[in-house]
Design a protein around this motif. Sequence first.
Motif, short mmCIF file in Angstrom:
data_model
loop_
_atom_site.label_atom_id
_atom_site.label_comp_id
_atom_site.label_asym_id
_atom_site.label_seq_id
_atom_site.Cartn_x
_atom_site.Cartn_y
_atom_site.Cartn_z
N GLU A 11 1.13 -0.52 0.05
CA GLU A 11 -0.27 0.26 -0.35
C GLU A 11 1.02 1.71 -0.26
OE1 GLU A 11 -3.91 0.51 2.25
OE2 GLU A 11 -3.79 -1.42 2.84
N GLY B 66 -10.53 -3.62 -11.51
CA GLY B 66 -11.04 -3.85 -10.67
C GLY B 66 -12.88 -3.59 -11.28
N LYS B 67 -13.22 -4.06 -12.06
CA LYS B 67 -14.39 -3.78 -12.41
C LYS B 67 -14.88 -5.03 -11.96
CE LYS B 67 -14.70 0.32 -15.87
NZ LYS B 67 -14.71 0.51 -16.86
N ARG C 232 -11.64 -3.06 -6.48
CA ARG C 232 -11.53 -2.32 -6.98
C ARG C 232 -10.34 -0.66 -6.22
NH1 ARG C 232 -17.42 -0.18 -8.60
NH2 ARG C 232 -16.70 -1.96 -10.71
N LYS C 233 -11.18 -0.35 -4.93
CA LYS C 233 -10.10 0.22 -4.28
C LYS C 233 -8.85 -0.14 -3.96
CE LYS C 233 -10.79 3.49 0.44
NZ LYS C 233 -11.72 2.68 1.03
N ARG C 234 -8.47 -0.47 -3.83
CA ARG C 234 -7.12 -0.96 -3.87
C ARG C 234 -6.42 -1.23 -4.63
NH1 ARG C 234 -2.08 -1.76 -2.54
NH2 ARG C 234 -1.75 -2.69 -1.55
N PRO D 127 -14.48 -6.45 -7.94
CA PRO D 127 -15.35 -4.99 -7.41
C PRO D 127 -14.73 -4.79 -5.94
CG PRO D 127 -17.78 -6.78 -7.86
CD PRO D 127 -15.91 -6.96 -8.39
N GLU D 128 -14.47 -6.23 -5.06
CA GLU D 128 -14.18 -6.29 -3.63
C GLU D 128 -12.57 -5.70 -3.66
OE1 GLU D 128 -13.63 -10.40 -4.95
OE2 GLU D 128 -15.08 -9.43 -5.35
N THR E 140 -7.87 -0.03 -14.32
CA THR E 140 -9.32 -0.28 -14.09
C THR E 140 -10.09 -1.18 -14.87
OG1 THR E 140 -8.80 2.62 -14.77
CG2 THR E 140 -10.42 1.26 -15.25
N SER F 234 -3.17 5.54 -9.13
CA SER F 234 -3.15 6.33 -8.71
C SER F 234 -1.85 6.88 -8.34
CB SER F 234 -4.48 7.24 -7.91
OG SER F 234 -3.70 6.19 -6.31
N ASN G 280 -7.37 1.22 -7.91
CA ASN G 280 -7.08 1.93 -8.37
C ASN G 280 -6.07 2.90 -7.27
OD1 ASN G 280 -9.52 1.60 -9.97
ND2 ASN G 280 -11.08 2.68 -8.27
N ALA G 281 -5.46 2.65 -6.78
CA ALA G 281 -4.57 3.33 -5.54
C ALA G 281 -3.49 2.78 -6.20
CB ALA G 281 -4.69 2.63 -3.57
#
Length: 202
Positions: free
Chosen positions: A77, A97-98, A104-106, A101-102, A94, A112, A108-109
């Motif tokens: 992280e 992540g779709k 996705r946040k990680r 979904p569980e 991306t 980014s 996306n991090a």
Amino acid sequence: EFLKKVRYPLCFLDFETFNSGIPVFDGTRPYQQVPFQYSLHRIDAEGEEASHFEYLAQPGVDPRKEIAERLVTEIPEGACVIAYNMSFEKMVLTELGKSVPELRKRLNAVSSGMIDLMEPFKRRDIYDWQMNGSYSLKSVLPVLVPEMTYKGLEISDGAMASEAYFTMETITDPAELSRLRAALLEYCKQDTLGLVRLLEKM
């Protein structure tokens, strides 16, 4: 300016994908870039040697969930993630992540926190006439890191890798299958090891 963005832990990521006109797996679109392989080099602190992680899917099995699960365990992280032409890796993350979904946040991090090693070469901050006007990794790497070459590799570009992945499904000889898997792993590892050596050179 580019090197000021580099921080640790530092990861170098490269995906191999296929894009079939007829979707191979449920929940995918025609011509969607579906990852089947990745190579990841990770340096946890400045001055440390890079550790290598890799994944290559079994043919005919949807690999997306397993790829996503492994990536989030191997990329710490808050890591700085380096790719070459990062828009491709970001797009793959991306889509992952779709489909998962569980996570996705990680994922996306991870996206980014990515920086693009291609940018200094695209802007001509670093240029050599032997690059022949190109800033592709296969033009840049052999000029700055001559010992890193794709010559002699059985698989030497993404299209060949995608074709080899589909070929694996038709092979019944275990020795031949093992040889092809080794060639795929060697090619993908070369891409991220090349990024490690390129950054060292810079």
